[in-house]
Design an enzyme around this catalytic site. Structure first.
Site, PDB file in Angstrom:
ATOM      1  N   PHE A  98      33.080 -16.002  27.183  1.00 19.41           N
ATOM      2  CA  PHE A  98      31.427 -16.711  27.266  1.00 19.41           C
ATOM      3  C   PHE A  98      31.646 -18.268  27.059  1.00 19.41           C
ATOM      4  O   PHE A  98      33.333 -18.731  26.691  1.00 19.41           O
ATOM      5  CB  PHE A  98      31.312 -16.958  25.546  1.00 19.41           C
ATOM      6  N   ASP A 169      39.658 -16.881  18.834  1.00 17.73           N
ATOM      7  CA  ASP A 169      38.286 -16.518  18.818  1.00 17.73           C
ATOM      8  C   ASP A 169      37.527 -15.262  18.883  1.00 17.73           C
ATOM      9  O   ASP A 169      38.362 -14.458  19.661  1.00 17.73           O
ATOM     10  CB  ASP A 169      37.687 -17.638  20.555  1.00 17.73           C
ATOM     11  N   HIS A 172      33.828 -12.192  19.348  1.00 18.39           N
ATOM     12  CA  HIS A 172      33.632 -11.017  18.589  1.00 18.39           C
ATOM     13  C   HIS A 172      34.089  -9.658  18.896  1.00 18.39           C
ATOM     14  O   HIS A 172      33.991  -8.574  19.261  1.00 18.39           O
ATOM     15  CB  HIS A 172      34.136  -9.499  20.835  1.00 18.39           C
ATOM     16  N   GLN A 195      26.106 -15.026  16.331  1.00 22.67           N
ATOM     17  CA  GLN A 195      24.724 -15.421  17.448  1.00 22.67           C
ATOM     18  C   GLN A 195      23.679 -13.969  17.191  1.00 22.67           C
ATOM     19  O   GLN A 195      24.798 -12.452  17.045  1.00 22.67           O
ATOM     20  CB  GLN A 195      25.013 -15.602  18.487  1.00 22.67           C
ATOM     21  N   LYS A 198      25.436 -10.450  18.626  1.00 17.57           N
ATOM     22  CA  LYS A 198      26.980  -9.918  17.561  1.00 17.57           C
ATOM     23  C   LYS A 198      26.297  -8.697  17.104  1.00 17.57           C
ATOM     24  O   LYS A 198      25.282  -8.335  16.225  1.00 17.57           O
ATOM     25  CB  LYS A 198      27.668 -11.416  17.247  1.00 17.57           C
ATOM     26  N   ARG A 227      32.078 -35.237   4.062  1.00 15.56           N
ATOM     27  CA  ARG A 227      32.060 -35.931   2.683  1.00 15.56           C
ATOM     28  C   ARG A 227      32.442 -35.096   1.842  1.00 15.56           C
ATOM     29  O   ARG A 227      32.537 -33.588   2.475  1.00 15.56           O
ATOM     30  CB  ARG A 227      30.266 -35.212   2.829  1.00 15.56           C
ATOM     31  N   TYR A 234      27.765 -41.162  -1.581  1.00 11.45           N
ATOM     32  CA  TYR A 234      27.635 -40.945  -0.039  1.00 11.45           C
ATOM     33  C   TYR A 234      29.438 -41.583   0.544  1.00 11.45           C
ATOM     34  O   TYR A 234      29.480 -42.603   0.864  1.00 11.45           O
ATOM     35  CB  TYR A 234      26.928 -41.569   1.076  1.00 11.45           C
ATOM     36  N   ARG A 244      27.001 -27.641   9.183  1.00 10.20           N
ATOM     37  CA  ARG A 244      26.711 -26.293   8.126  1.00 10.20           C
ATOM     38  C   ARG A 244      25.576 -25.532   8.579  1.00 10.20           C
ATOM     39  O   ARG A 244      24.690 -25.614   9.400  1.00 10.20           O
ATOM     40  CB  ARG A 244      26.788 -27.114   6.707  1.00 10.20           C
TER      41      ARG A 244
HETATM   42  C1  LIG Z   1      33.918 -15.599  23.152  1.00  6.49           C
HETATM   43  C2  LIG Z   1      32.612 -16.158  22.459  1.00  6.49           C
HETATM   44  N1  LIG Z   1      33.496 -17.619  21.953  1.00  6.49           N
HETATM   45  C3  LIG Z   1      32.198 -17.812  21.154  1.00  6.49           C
HETATM   46  C4  LIG Z   1      30.320 -18.113  21.098  1.00  6.49           C
HETATM   47  C5  LIG Z   1      30.053 -18.449  20.735  1.00  6.49           C
HETATM   48  O1  LIG Z   1      29.030 -18.450  19.761  1.00  6.49           O
HETATM   49  P1  LIG Z   1      27.689 -19.214  19.599  1.00  6.49           P
HETATM   50  O2  LIG Z   1      26.714 -18.443  20.584  1.00  6.49           O
HETATM   51  O3  LIG Z   1      27.508 -18.412  18.190  1.00  6.49           O
HETATM   52  O4  LIG Z   1      28.241 -20.415  19.520  1.00  6.49           O
HETATM   53  C6  LIG Z   1      30.506 -16.737  22.039  1.00  6.49           C
HETATM   54  C7  LIG Z   1      28.959 -15.974  22.726  1.00  6.49           C
HETATM   55  O5  LIG Z   1      28.698 -15.458  23.055  1.00  6.49           O
HETATM   56  C8  LIG Z   1      31.483 -15.971  23.071  1.00  6.49           C
HETATM   57  O6  LIG Z   1      30.984 -14.083  22.809  1.00  6.49           O
END
Ligand SMILES: Cc1ncc(COP(=O)(O)O)c(C=O)c1O
Length: 411
Positions: A98, A169, A172, A195, A198, A227, A234, A244
Site C-alpha cells: 500500500f 510496517d 498486515h 483500518q 485489517k 506536548r 501548554y 492521537r
Molecule cells: C502495508 C500497509 N501499510 C500502511 C497502511 C496504512 O494504514 P492506514 O490505512 O491505517 O493509514 C496500510 C493500509 O492499508 C498498509 O496496507
C-alpha cells in the site's frame, strides 16, 4: 465435469461462505459503551482506553512501549520522524505495498528508494537490498506483506552491518511471529494499522511499538503536538502534529484484540488446508512454508498464477471465471509503487529540499515486483474464516477452471 459457472453452470464454490468483516464482538461493544458513558472521548481529557490498548498491545508483543495513533499511515510517519529522518535523507522502501509504506518517507522530507520484491514471499528482496544502499541511506521501511514475515535473521544483519534504522510496517501482520517473537519488535519501531479491512480493525486507527525508551519518549511527544502526555498547561517541546487515536476507536480496538488469536488460529488451520490443495495444482504458486514463521497474522493473501498451465487463459479471465464460481479473488495492487502517479518527479519534489536527488521513479524497472503485478491473485483474510468445506471448494473451483480453460479461450 459440470459447465463453468461463467457459462451458466453451477458454482463449484457454492459451499464457500465468506464471513462479513469487520465483526462486532461483545467486548468491543461493551468497551465502546463504557467509553461513551464515561464522557472522556479524548485521551487528553482523562479517557482510559488509549492507555489500556497501549498496555495490552505492548504486553501482546512483549514490547516495552506502544503508542496509539490515528492510523497506520501516520504511524509510519511518526516512526520516521522519531528515528530522526532529515530533509534529503534516503529511506529504502518496498516497491509492492500500500502506498503509505513509501509515501510516508517524502511526507517527512525523505527520499524513497525502491527495492525489488522477492516473488516467493512478496517481501523486500534481501538479495538486492544492499544494492540500493547509498551514503545517504539512513533506514529501511520493510513490510511483512500479507502478514508473511520478512526474513528477520537476514534483514537484521543487513540493518546492523550498514548502521541503518529499521521500521517494520506490520499493518498486515497483527499476530505474526518469527522464531517465536511477534513481528514489529525486531526493528527500531513496528507500526500497525487498525483500518477496517485489517485483522484487528477499529475503522481507523494505528499504533507503534518500540523497546527503545528514548525513541518511545520522542514518539509520544510527537504524537501529541509536542506536548507531554498527561501534562497540564501548554508546553510544547516539538513542532509536531496531533496524531492521537480517539478513545472510542481505542475501545473498539481493545475489544477486537481479544478475538485476534482465535481468529488467526482458525485462519492458519484453513490456510494449511488450502495450501495442501493449491500446491498440487500446476500453475498456482503459493508462498513457501517456513518453519521459522511460528505464527501467522493475515490481511491480504496471495498466490501467483501461471497462465501457461491454464491453456493461456489470461489472469483477468481466470479471476472472472473464479468469481463466477463463487471465489472472491482479485488482482491486488495494479502496479509497482514507483509507477504510481504520486511518484512523478514534480509531485515528490514538492516535499523535498531543492537539492535532493530524486530517482527517476516512472522509468525504474524491477523484475520481481513487475512479475508479481502481472501474475498476482489476491484474496482477503476473511475467506480463511470460512469453514473447511468452503475452503476445499476454492481448490475445486480452480481445478474446474483449469480443466475447462480452453472453452473460455474459444469465446
Ligand atoms: C502495508 C500497509 N501499510 C500502511 C497502511 C496504512 O494504514 P492506514 O490505512 O491505517 O493509514 C496500510 C493500509 O492499508 C498498509 O496496507
Amino acid at each position: 465435469m459440470e459447465e463453468l459457472a461463467i457459462n451458466g453452470g453451477p458454482r463449484a464454490a457454492e459451499p464457500l461462505e465468506v464471513p462479513e468483516w469487520p465483526q462486532l464482538n461483545d467486548a468491543s461493544k461493551r468497551y465502546v459503551e463504557e467509553s461513551l458513558e464515561s464522557g472522556d472521548w479524548c485521551r487528553n481529557s482523562g479517557g482510559e482506553f488509549c492507555d489500556r490498548l497501549e498496555e495490552e498491545f505492548a504486553v501482546y508483543h512483549d514490547a516495552a512501549h506502544a503508542i496509539a495513533v490515528a492510523n497506520g499511515t501516520v504511524a509510519i510517519e511518526l516512526a520516521l520522524r522519531a528515528c530522526g529522518v532529515q530533509p534529503g535523507d534516503e529511506v529504502i522502501v518496498p516497491s509492492y505495498s500500500f502506498i503509505a509504506s513509501a509515501s510516508a518517507v517524502p511526507a517527512v522530507g525523505g527520499v524513497p528508494r525502491f527495492v525489488d520484491i522477492d516473488v516467493e514471499t512478496y517481501n523486500i528482496d534481501l538479495d538486492h537490498l544492499e544494492e540500493v544502499i547509498t551514503d545517504r541511506t539512513v533506514g529501511i521501511v520493510g513490510v511483512h506483506f500479507g502478514g508473511y514475515p520478512m526474513d528477520m535473521d537476514r534483514l537484521t544483519d543487513i540493518v546492523e552491518d550498514n548502521d541503518l534504522f529499521l521500521i517494520e510496517d506490520a499493518a498486515h501482520a497483527q499476530g505474526s511471529e518469527w522464531r517465536g517473537e511477534k513481528v514489529g519488535t525486531f526493528g527500531d519501531f513496528g507500526t500497525f494499522s487498525f483500518q477496517e479491512s485489517k485483522s484487528l480493525p477499529s475503522g481507523e486507527g494505528g499504533i507503534v511499538v518500540t523497546d527503545d525508551d528514548v525513541l518511545a519518549d520522542r514518539a509520544r511527544l510527537m504524537h501529541n503536538i509536542g506536548r507531554r502526555q498527561g501534562a497540564t498547561g501548554y508546553y510544547h517541546y516539538h513542532l509536531a502534529s496531533n496524531r492521537r487515536l480517539s478513545e472510542l476507536q481505542a475501545a473498539l480496538a481493545l475489544g477486537q484484540l481479544e478475538k485476534l488469536d482465535a481468529e488467526n488460529e482458525a485462519r492458519e488451520r484453513n490456510e494449511r488446508v488450502l495450501l495442501d490443495e493449491l500446491e498440487s495444482i500446476d500453475g498456482i504458486h503459493t508462498k513457501p512454508r517456513d518453519n521459522r514463521v511460528t505464527a501467522r497474522g493475515y490481511c491480504v493473501e496471495n498466490f501467483r498464477y501461471d497462465a501457461e498451465a491454464f491453456d493461456g487463459l489470461s489472469r483477468e479471465q481466470f479471476i472472472q471465471a473464479l468469481n463466477a464460481e463463487g471465489v472472491p479473488v482479485g488482482e491486488g495492487y495494479e502496479m509497482p509503487l514507483y509507477r504510481q502517479p504520486a511518484f512523478y518527479r514534480n509531485e515528490v519534489a514538492r516535499f523535498l529540499p531543492a537539492d535532493a536527488e530524486i530517482p527517476d521513479y516512472p522509468n525504474l524497472h524491477l523484475p520481481g515486483v513487475e512479475e508479481i503485478c502481472r501474475t498476482n491473485v489476491a484474496y482477503s483474510h476473511r475467506m480463511l474464516l470460512a469453514d473447511e468445506a468452503g475452503i476445499r471448494s476454492v481448490a475445486d473451483a480452480i481445478r474446474k477452471v483449469q480443466a475447462k480453460a480452453s472453452e473460455l479461450l474459444s469465446d
